[in-house]
Design an enzyme around this catalytic site. Sequence first.
Site, mmCIF file in Angstrom:
data_model
loop_
_atom_site.group_PDB
_atom_site.id
_atom_site.type_symbol
_atom_site.label_atom_id
_atom_site.label_comp_id
_atom_site.label_asym_id
_atom_site.label_seq_id
_atom_site.Cartn_x
_atom_site.Cartn_y
_atom_site.Cartn_z
ATOM 1 N N ARG A 91 59.929 30.359 15.555
ATOM 2 C CA ARG A 91 60.241 28.984 15.166
ATOM 3 C C ARG A 91 60.416 28.848 13.648
ATOM 4 O O ARG A 91 61.212 28.025 13.192
ATOM 5 C CB ARG A 91 59.154 28.039 15.655
ATOM 6 N N LYS A 123 55.912 25.788 38.851
ATOM 7 C CA LYS A 123 55.885 24.682 39.820
ATOM 8 C C LYS A 123 57.199 23.932 39.988
ATOM 9 O O LYS A 123 57.923 23.700 39.029
ATOM 10 C CB LYS A 123 54.824 23.679 39.373
ATOM 11 N N GLY A 165 59.956 27.285 27.142
ATOM 12 C CA GLY A 165 59.135 28.071 26.229
ATOM 13 C C GLY A 165 58.797 29.445 26.765
ATOM 14 O O GLY A 165 58.929 30.452 26.061
ATOM 15 N N GLY A 221 60.215 21.620 26.081
ATOM 16 C CA GLY A 221 60.302 20.267 26.641
ATOM 17 C C GLY A 221 61.592 19.561 26.251
ATOM 18 O O GLY A 221 62.232 18.905 27.078
HETATM 19 P P1 ADP Z 1 59.199 27.657 31.039
HETATM 20 O O1 ADP Z 1 58.141 27.491 29.972
HETATM 21 O O2 ADP Z 1 60.202 28.700 30.689
HETATM 22 O O3 ADP Z 1 59.814 26.335 31.411
HETATM 23 P P2 ADP Z 1 57.238 27.541 33.140
HETATM 24 O O4 ADP Z 1 56.231 27.023 32.174
HETATM 25 O O5 ADP Z 1 57.754 26.611 34.159
HETATM 26 O O6 ADP Z 1 58.461 28.213 32.351
HETATM 27 O O7 ADP Z 1 56.620 28.765 33.967
HETATM 28 C C1 ADP Z 1 56.150 29.917 33.362
HETATM 29 C C2 ADP Z 1 54.998 30.500 34.120
HETATM 30 O O8 ADP Z 1 55.266 30.633 35.512
HETATM 31 C C3 ADP Z 1 54.663 31.884 33.630
HETATM 32 O O9 ADP Z 1 53.437 31.861 32.956
HETATM 33 C C4 ADP Z 1 54.611 32.745 34.902
HETATM 34 O O10 ADP Z 1 53.519 33.619 34.926
HETATM 35 C C5 ADP Z 1 54.500 31.702 35.986
HETATM 36 N N1 ADP Z 1 54.993 32.212 37.280
HETATM 37 C C6 ADP Z 1 56.200 32.719 37.553
HETATM 38 N N2 ADP Z 1 56.276 33.150 38.821
HETATM 39 C C7 ADP Z 1 55.087 32.907 39.380
HETATM 40 C C8 ADP Z 1 54.546 33.155 40.680
HETATM 41 N N3 ADP Z 1 55.254 33.720 41.634
HETATM 42 N N4 ADP Z 1 53.261 32.772 40.907
HETATM 43 C C9 ADP Z 1 52.548 32.207 39.919
HETATM 44 N N5 ADP Z 1 52.993 31.942 38.674
HETATM 45 C C10 ADP Z 1 54.253 32.303 38.403
HETATM 46 MG MG MG Z 2 56.151 26.757 30.093
#
Ligand code: ADP
Ligand code: MG
Length: 397
Positions: free
Chosen positions: A36, A201, A354, A378
């Site tokens: 960043r 999620k 992120g 976000g």
């Molecule tokens: P981003 O920050 O890119 O938007 P998220 O915060 O939605 O992504 O999700 C990232 C997290 O999701 C990671 O820490 C990863 O470990 C978790 N994750 C991915 N696949 C699974 C899974 N099958 N079961 C549990 N957690 C998962």
């Molecule tokens: Mg995230």
Amino acid sequence: MRTIDSLGDLSGKKVLVRSDFNVPLDAEKNITDDGRIRAALPTLTRLVKAGAKVVVMAHLGRPKGKVNPDFSLAPVAARLGELLGQNVKLAADTVGEDAHRLAAQVGPGEVVLLENVRFDPRETSKTDSEREELAALYAALADVYVSDGFGVVHRKQASVYDVAKLLPSAAGELVFKEIDSLSKATDNPQRPYTVILGGSKVSDKLGVIDNLIEKADRLLIGGGMAYTFLRAQGYEVGKSLLEEDQIENAKAYLEKAKQKGVEILLPTDNVTAAEFKADAPASVHPADAMPAQEMGLDIGPQTAERYAQAIADSKTIVWNGPMGVFEFEAFAKGTRAVAQAMQDACGFTIVGGGDSAAAVRTLGYDETKFNHISTGGGASLEFLEGKTLPGIAVLED
Ligand code: ADP
Ligand code: MG
């Protein structure tokens, strides 16, 4: 959106810049990822070269409106100085005596940094008048304002939104590049347009799915959220992450996609383990034969191959959310396959989120081979959802 050009000749002018320096620190206060800070350099070096007197403000962590040395920007000031190749003085406060003293002393081509803006509760106050009061104090420090903290432009905060109304203001290089690149996915994207969604999620990503299901040609789903979709299709998912209350939503998305002619790809195989652990023994199973006592922690090799192919066939590709628990090497292969396919793709590639951006870096991919890796988790999601970002709206003509 107004750009720095609109501010005219900046030589000798005092320019207040909002940057996003919210970097991760280890227990010894070493910066573990300075991405960043690096992303802020184009604006800051441009201002330095133009002979502006630069006063930078930023936040770090969540000090919750209280002065707390644990959240001091001192490590950032040091690293920024190294990267700029010049000393960056840090004010002992945000809008107090020391901030005024340093802002009064800063010379042309020099940079000073104010202490964490979130030491003041007014910065993030929900009460307009409180934020405006603080914004007036910020504005008193400079002649013009440059908004360059993309990670915070979705927030109506004093240093992002209110101050922009009080001074001649413009988007910095980073904010401009972010909006310019992300717009390639939201305004007339080149087709086929593929969106890869993952992460933990479904409930975190409802807005993005709602919006992109209207725009994309293909949605590839992986990560934890895939299991709620697989359940919605009637598959057993064992001990995988499952959001019971989102199954109906997932069904509705699958139905809507069918009506719109949007292709939704779900994992046809998964890497599973009995425990959520780095060294848990892993095995691959087809989606219709998930072991009841195990959880899906990554997409399987066949799915990874299909997704990579879909990415290769696309002209616009947006990726948000890892395909598995990439933090554990045994469950990083799906995320690696997507990152590799994006790196090799001929289409315009955007990474938002992120953890997805962190995955690209920590898994060792070449950031320069992606068209755009957003610095704002976000903010990029809200932009892709089609929301109005207050910190951007305030910079429109
Ligand atoms: P981003 O920050 O890119 O938007 P998220 O915060 O939605 O992504 O999700 C990232 C997290 O999701 C990671 O820490 C990863 O470990 C978790 N994750 C991915 N696949 C699974 C899974 N099958 N079961 C549990 N957690 C998962
Ligand atoms: Mg995230």
